[in-house]
Design an enzyme around this catalytic site. Structure first.
Site, PDB file in Angstrom:
ATOM      1  N   LYS A  81       0.859  -1.190   0.000  1.00 36.37           N
ATOM      2  CA  LYS A  81       0.000   0.000   0.000  1.00 36.37           C
ATOM      3  C   LYS A  81       0.896   1.242   0.000  1.00 36.37           C
ATOM      4  O   LYS A  81       1.796   1.381   0.846  1.00 36.37           O
ATOM      5  CB  LYS A  81      -0.889  -0.037   1.246  1.00 36.37           C
ATOM      6  CG  LYS A  81      -2.182   0.731   1.108  1.00 36.37           C
ATOM      7  CD  LYS A  81      -3.117   0.400   2.272  1.00 36.37           C
ATOM      8  CE  LYS A  81      -4.349   1.259   2.257  1.00 36.37           C
ATOM      9  NZ  LYS A  81      -5.164   1.056   3.460  1.00 36.37           N
TER      10      LYS A  81
HETATM   11  O1  G3P Z   1      -7.804   1.970   5.430  1.00 37.09           O
HETATM   12  C1  G3P Z   1      -8.244   3.091   4.765  1.00 37.09           C
HETATM   13  C2  G3P Z   1      -9.591   3.623   5.160  1.00 37.09           C
HETATM   14  O2  G3P Z   1     -10.584   2.672   5.003  1.00 37.09           O
HETATM   15  C3  G3P Z   1      -9.660   4.487   6.369  1.00 37.09           C
HETATM   16  O3  G3P Z   1     -10.961   4.747   6.791  1.00 37.09           O
HETATM   17  O4  G3P Z   1     -12.552   5.475   8.524  1.00 37.09           O
HETATM   18  O5  G3P Z   1     -10.117   6.026   8.803  1.00 37.09           O
HETATM   19  O6  G3P Z   1     -11.513   7.178   7.084  1.00 37.09           O
HETATM   20  P1  G3P Z   1     -11.306   5.923   7.862  1.00 37.09           P
END
Ligand code: G3P
Length: 216
Positions: A81
């Site tokens: 990633k």
């Molecule tokens: O892993 C990436 C993503 O899904 C992060 O989500 O909820 O931290 O905006 P969030």
């Protein structure tokens, strides 16, 4: 649409391993777990056979290449990633040439998604919830990326990320996203419905009332 779990907690992954297609992690999730990156990615990659996205923490191209190769050496299902920066896209292009799968993350615009596809990203991760939070339109971004990728025949898979609700998951599916990554809280709601529980309770009560056991 592939469904990934967005977590670095082994117990959460183990409990749902039979129903998920893979796992995504990020530095915040690994930090929250308290585990070391290499150790935790190894455990996750053993627990699920599908793609496991593990993020580099270097911000320069060569550092990302070094860390990405270490992460990939953990297992063939590890997806490196990379952040959507110039250095991240340069690393992405090199990994693409080496046949190493990548997930380009922190995508907030169509132009960014276009550049990631041109760099040969395996997955692009548009952050739907965070874009909505910032006053944008996450679902519109998914639609636009789908249209442009289809128009030019890009093979990069759209991985809807930062999903905050069941509606977001349905929107990811309706817009033709190839994958979606969900926190446990949303994943569990995909399956559960109060009417399902009530209906099952009624079926079981009716069957019990017959006094019969099993399928007789
Ligand atoms: O892993 C990436 C993503 O899904 C992060 O989500 O909820 O931290 O905006 P969030």
């Amino acid at each position: 649409m592939q469904i990934f779990l967005d977590t670095a907690e082994i117990s959460e992954i183990e409990a749902r391993a039979a129903l998920i297609d893979g796992v995504t992690t990020n530095p915040s999730l690994i930090a929250k777990s308290g585990a070391g990156v290499m150790e935790r990615v190894k455990e996750i990659a053993k627990t699920v056979s599908g793609p496991v996205s593990a993020e580099v923490v270097a911000t320069d191209r060569d550092g990302m290449l070094e860390e990405g190769r270490k992460l990939r050496a953990i297992g063939d299902n590890v997806v490196v990633k990379l952040p959507l920066t110039a250095a991240g896209l340069e690393a992405c292009r090199i990994f693409h040439e080496e046949g190493i799968a990548t997930n380009v993350t922190l995508c907030f615009s169509l132009n960014q998604a276009l550049m990631a596809a041109k760099a040969g990203a395996t997955f692009i991760s548009p952050f739907i919830g965070r874009l909505d939070d910032a006053g944008g339109d996450g679902v519109k971004l998914l639609e636009d990326i789908r249209a442009v990728y289809d128009q030019y025949g890009f093979e990069t898979s759209i991985l809807a990320a930062s999903l905050r609700s069941l509606k977001h998951v349905e929107d990811a599916a309706l817009t033709g996203s190839d994958a979606a990554t969900l926190p446990v809280k949303i994943f569990d709601q995909l399956i559960n419905h109060p009417q399902t529980d009530l209906g099952l309770d009624a079926f079981m009560a009716d069957w019990k009332a017959t006094g019969r056991e099993g399928l007789v």
